[in-house]
Design a protein around this motif. Structure first.
Motif, PDB file in Angstrom:
ATOM      1  N   MET A  19      -7.651 -29.332  -7.336  1.00 18.68           N
ATOM      2  CA  MET A  19      -6.578 -28.436  -7.404  1.00 18.68           C
ATOM      3  C   MET A  19      -6.259 -28.179  -6.123  1.00 18.68           C
ATOM      4  O   MET A  19      -7.145 -27.743  -5.426  1.00 18.68           O
ATOM      5  N   ALA A  20      -4.848 -28.119  -5.629  1.00 18.81           N
ATOM      6  CA  ALA A  20      -4.631 -27.763  -4.257  1.00 18.81           C
ATOM      7  C   ALA A  20      -4.470 -26.199  -4.071  1.00 18.81           C
ATOM      8  O   ALA A  20      -4.151 -25.770  -5.247  1.00 18.81           O
ATOM      9  N   LEU A  66     -10.491 -31.992 -17.229  1.00 21.00           N
ATOM     10  CA  LEU A  66      -9.451 -30.945 -17.681  1.00 21.00           C
ATOM     11  C   LEU A  66      -8.129 -31.359 -16.826  1.00 21.00           C
ATOM     12  O   LEU A  66      -7.917 -31.009 -15.677  1.00 21.00           O
ATOM     13  N   GLY A  67      -7.340 -31.974 -17.821  1.00 17.68           N
ATOM     14  CA  GLY A  67      -5.854 -32.503 -17.036  1.00 17.68           C
ATOM     15  C   GLY A  67      -5.938 -33.712 -16.901  1.00 17.68           C
ATOM     16  O   GLY A  67      -6.768 -34.524 -16.052  1.00 17.68           O
ATOM     17  N   CYS A  68      -5.160 -34.687 -17.490  1.00 17.24           N
ATOM     18  CA  CYS A  68      -5.024 -35.943 -17.442  1.00 17.24           C
ATOM     19  C   CYS A  68      -3.541 -36.538 -17.145  1.00 17.24           C
ATOM     20  O   CYS A  68      -3.167 -37.338 -17.776  1.00 17.24           O
ATOM     21  N   LEU A 118     -11.779 -30.358 -12.576  1.00 16.69           N
ATOM     22  CA  LEU A 118     -10.627 -29.765 -12.745  1.00 16.69           C
ATOM     23  C   LEU A 118      -9.340 -30.414 -12.181  1.00 16.69           C
ATOM     24  O   LEU A 118      -9.119 -30.536 -11.098  1.00 16.69           O
ATOM     25  N   ALA A 119      -8.468 -31.126 -13.105  1.00 17.60           N
ATOM     26  CA  ALA A 119      -7.432 -31.845 -12.365  1.00 17.60           C
ATOM     27  C   ALA A 119      -5.917 -31.339 -12.896  1.00 17.60           C
ATOM     28  O   ALA A 119      -4.845 -31.976 -12.987  1.00 17.60           O
ATOM     29  N   MET A 167      -3.220 -37.960 -11.297  1.00 16.98           N
ATOM     30  CA  MET A 167      -4.329 -37.956 -10.646  1.00 16.98           C
ATOM     31  C   MET A 167      -5.568 -38.212 -11.632  1.00 16.98           C
ATOM     32  O   MET A 167      -6.407 -38.771 -11.149  1.00 16.98           O
ATOM     33  N   GLY A 168      -5.479 -37.181 -12.678  1.00 20.47           N
ATOM     34  CA  GLY A 168      -6.547 -37.361 -13.493  1.00 20.47           C
ATOM     35  C   GLY A 168      -6.867 -38.685 -14.220  1.00 20.47           C
ATOM     36  O   GLY A 168      -7.862 -39.256 -14.122  1.00 20.47           O
ATOM     37  N   SER A 169      -5.573 -39.299 -14.644  1.00 17.32           N
ATOM     38  CA  SER A 169      -5.766 -40.538 -15.329  1.00 17.32           C
ATOM     39  C   SER A 169      -6.315 -41.775 -14.234  1.00 17.32           C
ATOM     40  O   SER A 169      -6.855 -42.681 -14.774  1.00 17.32           O
TER      41      SER A 169
END
Length: 278
Positions: free
Chosen positions: A104-105, A16-18, A76-77, A21-23
């Motif tokens: 996630m921070a 979730l989220g690219c 979860l990014a 960081m996700g990529s």
């Protein structure tokens, strides 16, 4: 180990989220052997070019949730500020046995447990920016429901972007973030102020910037490849009565030098992390 773990997953890894960081993580997983058809990306903000490139590799891109098999992992990014809207939208994907991993921070176990259920297996982690080149540091903490096998899966996923260190107490995450998450900025600042100091001492500004940057990068690489402690490496460079000793006498002054400043800086970052977590 990491390769075999990723290849053995029964269900897909849903990202979730690219963003950056996700990529970076997804690229690392595919290199480590995660089958592309076991990776699904959910990110409405993907550019058409990025979505096409991922689809060409066989990755599922923004599929309907109904066609996603029970995930082995939901990672979860997304940015923490969009989490209150983004996470409930994917909560139904979390099945019995699904591991939720957050990078996630600031978003706590309690926050995620309220969305995915108090008994959900959740790992909270925070990588730092060198993850973009596979040299990141991720500090992770598991919820009570996380099994050793799920910790191994987490280590494989986060290990694709660098090293993984574990803590048992979530309260330590703010301090860990202050050291590793914020730490690259401290190193960049060191190179920045070294360059400024060199220019103040008479070096051409562009030359000073180049040699300061290369020196910080080279020292980091040397420390990474050495078994010696940072303190020993420092001592090895310092000849009694020499130029380095003269500089360190200023930098290591107990009243105004680098050590007390760094203690104060990390404490400030730790406090701010607690404030942001609410």
């Amino acid at each position: 180990m990491s390769e075999s773990v990723l290849k053995s997953l029964s269900g897909p890894v849903v990202l979730l989220g690219c963003g950056k960081m996700g990529s970076a993580m997804l690229e690392g997983w595919l290199k480590l052997g995660l089958p592309a058809d076991k990776a699904a990306v959910l990110d409405p903000n993907l550019t058409a070019e990025s979505a096409s490139a991922l689809a060409a590799k066989g990755v599922l891109v923004n599929p309907a949730h109904a066609v996603i098999a029970a995930p082995s992992v939901l990672l979860l990014a997304v940015k923490p500020q969009v989490a209150p809207e983004a996470l409930p939208a994917v909560a139904a994907l979390v099945k019995p046995g699904t591991l939720v991993v957050s990078v996630m921070a600031g978003r706590t176990m309690a926050f995620m447990g309220n969305i995915f259920g108090a008994d959900a297996a959740i790992v909270r982690s925070i990588p730092n920016t060198p993850a973009a080149i596979g040299r990141g540091v991720s500090v992770a903490v598991p919820s009570p429901g996380v099994t050793q096998a799920q910790k191994d899966i987490t280590a494989a996923l986060l290990g694709a972007i660098g090293i993984v260190e574990w803590v048992d107490d979530e309260a330590l995450m703010d301090a860990a973030t202050a050291v590793s998450g914020s730490g690259p900025a401290y190193a960049f600042l060191l190179a920045e102020v070294m360059a400024q100091a060199g220019a103040a001492a008479g070096l051409p500004a562009d030359l000073s910037a180049r040699i300061a940057r290369a020196t910080v990068a080279g020292a980091g690489a040397l420390m990474d490849q050495s078994d010696l402690s940072a303190a020993t490496l420092r001592q090895n460079v310092t000849s009694p009565g020499g130029t380095t000793a003269a500089a360190l006498a200023v930098l290591m002054d107990e009243g105004r030098g680098f050590p007390p400043l760094m203690v104060e800086a990390v404490a400030a970052a730790t406090r701010r992390g607690k404030e942001l977590a609410g």
